[in-house]
Design an enzyme around this catalytic site. Structure first.
Site, short mmCIF file in Angstrom:
data_model
loop_
_atom_site.label_atom_id
_atom_site.label_comp_id
_atom_site.label_asym_id
_atom_site.label_seq_id
_atom_site.Cartn_x
_atom_site.Cartn_y
_atom_site.Cartn_z
CG ASP A 82 35.79 43.83 41.78
OD1 ASP A 82 35.58 43.43 42.94
OD2 ASP A 82 36.82 44.44 41.45
CG ASP A 151 46.63 46.55 35.93
OD1 ASP A 151 45.98 47.07 36.88
OD2 ASP A 151 46.20 45.55 35.30
CG HIS A 153 42.93 46.78 38.22
ND1 HIS A 153 43.52 45.55 38.01
CD2 HIS A 153 42.74 46.84 39.56
CE1 HIS A 153 43.65 44.92 39.17
NE2 HIS A 153 43.18 45.69 40.13
CD GLU A 158 43.01 44.04 34.76
OE1 GLU A 158 43.63 45.06 35.12
OE2 GLU A 158 43.22 42.92 35.24
P1 PGA Z 1 45.18 44.96 46.67
O1 PGA Z 1 44.31 44.98 45.34
O2 PGA Z 1 44.49 45.91 47.62
O3 PGA Z 1 45.13 43.57 47.16
O4 PGA Z 1 46.53 45.44 46.30
C1 PGA Z 1 43.91 46.21 44.81
C2 PGA Z 1 43.16 46.00 43.50
O5 PGA Z 1 43.51 45.09 42.73
O6 PGA Z 1 42.25 46.79 43.22
#
Ligand code: PGA
Length: 276
Positions: A82, A151, A153, A158
């Protein structure tokens, strides 16, 4: 108690394999070894990589294997999951920059080994379509690393993203922007609102999905992913649709799993040759 081991391994693999490790470092080592093993069999494998804090121990462990000569990654190819929309590629927090720092340089790869979407394209829709095409033309992702948002995702899909979605523009939730503000001097105003993300349908085309989650903050999302229904409200639950998905969690991220003992038992009795 759980029946015979051959039953557990019917069809070769459980649908979503959950591996509970002691800490983030152990998770990083386990996943880096799976990547190294892939590269030993397929030196030009296309590795799908993720950003965020969670995968860093994976990249450190893989770079250590390259440095020690345990694996040759010189022909590896790397694909982005992404990207923020509107951040110039040279911005230190564009995911292209982050992946150059955290993955390409430590593995000794140059930018030719890398494919990703153009977050600065004027025609974002065309950039998304071009990226799905580029992934297909590269032969598809062999192993896709995933983090998970608080959340639920994956990538930046999302909650309520279509489970069949392709690479496209998405609007970040407020929660994700709050979570990511730490990369922007703690200033949420600097976190872009829009991103390009591989869709869930795109992600599901990778040959092996490996999600790493660490820390208590991910425990609810992990439980919903593995033990909840397949539902767009928890995008990571789409892993249940994939024939080869592995979820690696530390004890804290596993703390809300009802079947934690079963997952421990299954992994402890797994034949070594099977890998993850
Ligand atoms: P993080 O992010 O590893 O910094 O917790 C994970 C994500 O948002 O996919």
């Amino acid at each position: 108690m759980f029946g015979c081991v051959p039953f557990i391994f019917q069809n070769g693999r459980p649908s979503v394999e959950v591996v509970i490790v002691s800490d983030a470092k152990a998770g990083g080592e386990l996943i880096a070894e799976a990547m190294a093993e892939l590269l030993r069999h397929k030196p030009d494998a296309l590795l799908g990589v993720a950003t965020g804090s969670t995968p860093l121990p994976i990249y450190q462990a893989l770079a250590a294997k390259v440095d020690s000569g345990a694996v040759d990654a010189s022909r590896a190819r790397v694909a982005q999951l992404d990207e923020y929309v509107g951040l110039p590629a040279e911005h230190p927090e564009s995911y292209r920059s982050v992946l150059r720092r955290e993955v390409l340089e430590p593995l000794g790869l140059d930018v030719d080994a890398f494919i990703g979407p153009d977050g600065t394209a004027e025609d974002v829709r065309a950039a998304c379509e071009a990226y799905d095409k580029a992934l297909a033309e590269a032969g598809g992702v062999d192993l896709q690393l995933l983090g998970i948002g608080t959340d639920g995702h994956i990538g930046f899909n999302e909650p309520c993203s279509s489970l069949a979605s392709r690479t496209r523009i998405k609007t970040l939730t407020e929660q994700t922007r709050v979570d990511n503000a730490r990369f922007f001097e703690g200033d949420i105003e600097q976190v872009p609102h829009h991103v390009i993300t591989q869709g869930i349908g795109t992600i599901l085309e990778a040959r092996h999905l490996v999600l790493l989650a660490t820390g208590e903050g991910k425990a609810d999302a992990v439980a919903a992913t593995v033990e909840g229904p397949i539902a767009a409200v928890c995008p990571a639950s789409a892993l249940q649709l994939h024939p080869h998905a592995t979820v690696v969690v530390d004890e804290a991220a596993a703390s809300k799993l009802k079947l934690a003992d079963y997952f421990r038992h299954t992994y402890a009795n797994k034949p070594d040759w099977q890998g993850i």
